[in-house]
Design a protein around this motif. Structure first.
Motif, PDB file in Angstrom:
ATOM      1  N   CYS A   1      45.906  19.193 -12.466  1.00 50.82           N
ATOM      2  CA  CYS A   1      46.624  17.928 -12.311  1.00 50.82           C
ATOM      3  C   CYS A   1      45.693  16.766 -12.596  1.00 50.82           C
ATOM      4  O   CYS A   1      44.472  16.873 -12.446  1.00 50.82           O
ATOM      5  CB  CYS A   1      47.178  17.793 -10.893  1.00 50.82           C
ATOM      6  SG  CYS A   1      48.385  19.067 -10.482  1.00 50.82           S
ATOM      7  N   LYS A   2      46.300  15.648 -12.988  1.00 52.42           N
ATOM      8  CA  LYS A   2      45.556  14.422 -13.227  1.00 52.42           C
ATOM      9  C   LYS A   2      46.346  13.274 -12.617  1.00 52.42           C
ATOM     10  O   LYS A   2      47.566  13.203 -12.774  1.00 52.42           O
ATOM     11  CB  LYS A   2      45.370  14.207 -14.725  1.00 52.42           C
ATOM     12  CG  LYS A   2      44.526  13.013 -15.072  1.00 52.42           C
ATOM     13  CD  LYS A   2      44.300  12.930 -16.561  1.00 52.42           C
ATOM     14  CE  LYS A   2      43.381  11.765 -16.875  1.00 52.42           C
ATOM     15  NZ  LYS A   2      43.131  11.663 -18.307  1.00 52.42           N
ATOM     16  N   CYS A   3      45.644  12.405 -11.903  1.00 54.03           N
ATOM     17  CA  CYS A   3      46.288  11.259 -11.274  1.00 54.03           C
ATOM     18  C   CYS A   3      46.244  10.038 -12.189  1.00 54.03           C
ATOM     19  O   CYS A   3      45.262   9.831 -12.900  1.00 54.03           O
ATOM     20  CB  CYS A   3      45.599  10.916  -9.950  1.00 54.03           C
ATOM     21  SG  CYS A   3      45.996  12.079  -8.645  1.00 54.03           S
ATOM     22  N   HIS A   4      47.315   9.246 -12.155  1.00 53.28           N
ATOM     23  CA  HIS A   4      47.395   8.000 -12.918  1.00 53.28           C
ATOM     24  C   HIS A   4      47.768   6.890 -11.940  1.00 53.28           C
ATOM     25  O   HIS A   4      48.564   7.095 -11.043  1.00 53.28           O
ATOM     26  CB  HIS A   4      48.487   8.083 -14.001  1.00 53.28           C
ATOM     27  CG  HIS A   4      48.367   9.294 -14.874  1.00 53.28           C
ATOM     28  ND1 HIS A   4      47.497   9.361 -15.923  1.00 53.28           N
ATOM     29  CD2 HIS A   4      49.001  10.489 -14.835  1.00 53.28           C
ATOM     30  CE1 HIS A   4      47.609  10.551 -16.511  1.00 53.28           C
ATOM     31  NE2 HIS A   4      48.525  11.251 -15.862  1.00 53.28           N
ATOM     32  N   GLY A   5      47.217   5.744 -12.139  1.00 51.20           N
ATOM     33  CA  GLY A   5      47.560   4.598 -11.296  1.00 51.20           C
ATOM     34  C   GLY A   5      46.457   3.570 -11.297  1.00 51.20           C
ATOM     35  O   GLY A   5      45.362   3.795 -11.818  1.00 51.20           O
TER      36      GLY A   5
ATOM     37  N   GLY B   1      42.518   4.003  -9.459  1.00 54.61           N
ATOM     38  CA  GLY B   1      42.377   5.381  -9.005  1.00 54.61           C
ATOM     39  C   GLY B   1      43.421   5.841  -8.017  1.00 54.61           C
ATOM     40  O   GLY B   1      43.330   6.948  -7.492  1.00 54.61           O
TER      41      GLY B   1
ATOM     42  N   CYS C   1      46.843   7.378  -6.801  1.00 57.34           N
ATOM     43  CA  CYS C   1      47.585   8.481  -7.419  1.00 57.34           C
ATOM     44  C   CYS C   1      49.083   8.205  -7.318  1.00 57.34           C
ATOM     45  O   CYS C   1      49.822   8.940  -6.672  1.00 57.34           O
ATOM     46  CB  CYS C   1      47.201   9.786  -6.727  1.00 57.34           C
ATOM     47  SG  CYS C   1      47.543  11.252  -7.707  1.00 57.34           S
ATOM     48  N   THR C   2      49.537   7.155  -7.993  1.00 52.59           N
ATOM     49  CA  THR C   2      50.959   6.822  -7.934  1.00 52.59           C
ATOM     50  C   THR C   2      51.773   7.775  -8.798  1.00 52.59           C
ATOM     51  O   THR C   2      52.914   8.089  -8.480  1.00 52.59           O
ATOM     52  CB  THR C   2      51.210   5.368  -8.387  1.00 52.59           C
ATOM     53  OG1 THR C   2      50.605   5.179  -9.660  1.00 52.59           O
ATOM     54  CG2 THR C   2      50.628   4.387  -7.383  1.00 52.59           C
ATOM     55  N   VAL C   3      51.181   8.237  -9.900  1.00 56.89           N
ATOM     56  CA  VAL C   3      51.852   9.208 -10.774  1.00 56.89           C
ATOM     57  C   VAL C   3      50.889  10.369 -10.986  1.00 56.89           C
ATOM     58  O   VAL C   3      49.717  10.175 -11.304  1.00 56.89           O
ATOM     59  CB  VAL C   3      52.233   8.581 -12.139  1.00 56.89           C
ATOM     60  CG1 VAL C   3      52.867   9.625 -13.038  1.00 56.89           C
ATOM     61  CG2 VAL C   3      53.149   7.400 -11.961  1.00 56.89           C
ATOM     62  N   LYS C   4      51.401  11.546 -10.800  1.00 51.98           N
ATOM     63  CA  LYS C   4      50.576  12.747 -10.943  1.00 51.98           C
ATOM     64  C   LYS C   4      51.165  13.615 -12.046  1.00 51.98           C
ATOM     65  O   LYS C   4      52.352  13.946 -12.010  1.00 51.98           O
ATOM     66  CB  LYS C   4      50.551  13.495  -9.606  1.00 51.98           C
ATOM     67  CG  LYS C   4      49.537  14.582  -9.514  1.00 51.98           C
ATOM     68  CD  LYS C   4      49.560  15.146  -8.083  1.00 51.98           C
ATOM     69  CE  LYS C   4      48.514  16.181  -7.875  1.00 51.98           C
ATOM     70  NZ  LYS C   4      48.570  16.733  -6.531  1.00 51.98           N
ATOM     71  N   THR C   5      50.358  13.986 -13.022  1.00 55.95           N
ATOM     72  CA  THR C   5      50.788  14.859 -14.108  1.00 55.95           C
ATOM     73  C   THR C   5      50.119  16.209 -13.931  1.00 55.95           C
ATOM     74  O   THR C   5      48.892  16.280 -13.812  1.00 55.95           O
ATOM     75  CB  THR C   5      50.389  14.274 -15.480  1.00 55.95           C
ATOM     76  OG1 THR C   5      50.884  12.939 -15.577  1.00 55.95           O
ATOM     77  CG2 THR C   5      50.936  15.108 -16.609  1.00 55.95           C
TER      78      THR C   5
END
Length: 184
Positions: free
Chosen positions: A22-26, A29, A31-35
């Motif tokens: 997984c990778k966090c976006h936001g 840093g 983690c509002t969106v996690k892919t």
């Protein structure tokens, strides 16, 4: 049938080794969106697992029932595995059938140590080997534990090579002594 079964076992090893990454976006840093995605296992890990299965492969016989073969062709993938188990049965009925992840074979490998002109095998007698290696080129393995002979030979080799401007390499011919090991 054997190849289908072994291919399926290989796919199961790959599938079992898959892992989620997984990778966090936001902003900053957070983690509002996690892919997330599934990642294949490392090739070395799958290779090591399959090598272990290869070393412990089970000998099987083919059940020549045409009825089973016809059903196998028309079945779906999930049911195919059960039918493969009926078509390929253990060579030794006292042993448990191989699991879905086990590799199987139909016939023993020929003896590569000894000469067999019928199979086109030359054997290992007289082959050069490396007496310090523990790999496949080592004398113990290549000579099939029959031993090897060591002799000193005088050979002609190119030496003192120099490159001369535009397109020539000039070498001297030297006599050197080489220690050669060959299988008995």
């Amino acid at each position: 049938m054997m190849n289908l079964r072994n291919n399926e076992a290989g796919r199961l090893h790959v599938q079992r080794g898959m892992r989620q990454e997984c990778k966090c976006h936001g902003m900053s840093g957070s983690c509002t969106v996690k892919t997330c995605w599934m990642r294949l296992p490392y090739f070395r890990h799958v290779g090591d697992a399959l090598k272990d299965r290869f070393d412990g492969a089970s000998r099987v016989l083919v059940n020549n029932s045409a009825h089973l073969r016809a059903k196998l062709k028309n079945s779906r993938r999930r049911r195919r595995w059960r039918k493969l188990g009926k078509v390929l049965r253990p060579f030794n009925p006292d042993l448990k059938p191989p699991s879905r992840r086990d590799l199987v074979y139909l016939a023993n490998s020929p003896d590569f140590c000894n000469r067999d002109p019928k199979l086109g095998l030359k054997g290992t007698i007289g082959r050069s080997c490396n007496h310090t290696s523990i790999g496949v080129d080592g004398c113990d393995l290549m000579c099939c534990s029959r031993g090897y002979r060591t002799e000193v030979r005088e050979v002609l080799e190119r030496c003192s090579c120099t490159f001369q401007w535009c397109c020539k390499v000039r070498c001297k011919t030297c006599r050197t002594k080489k220690v050669v090991h060959s299988c008995l």
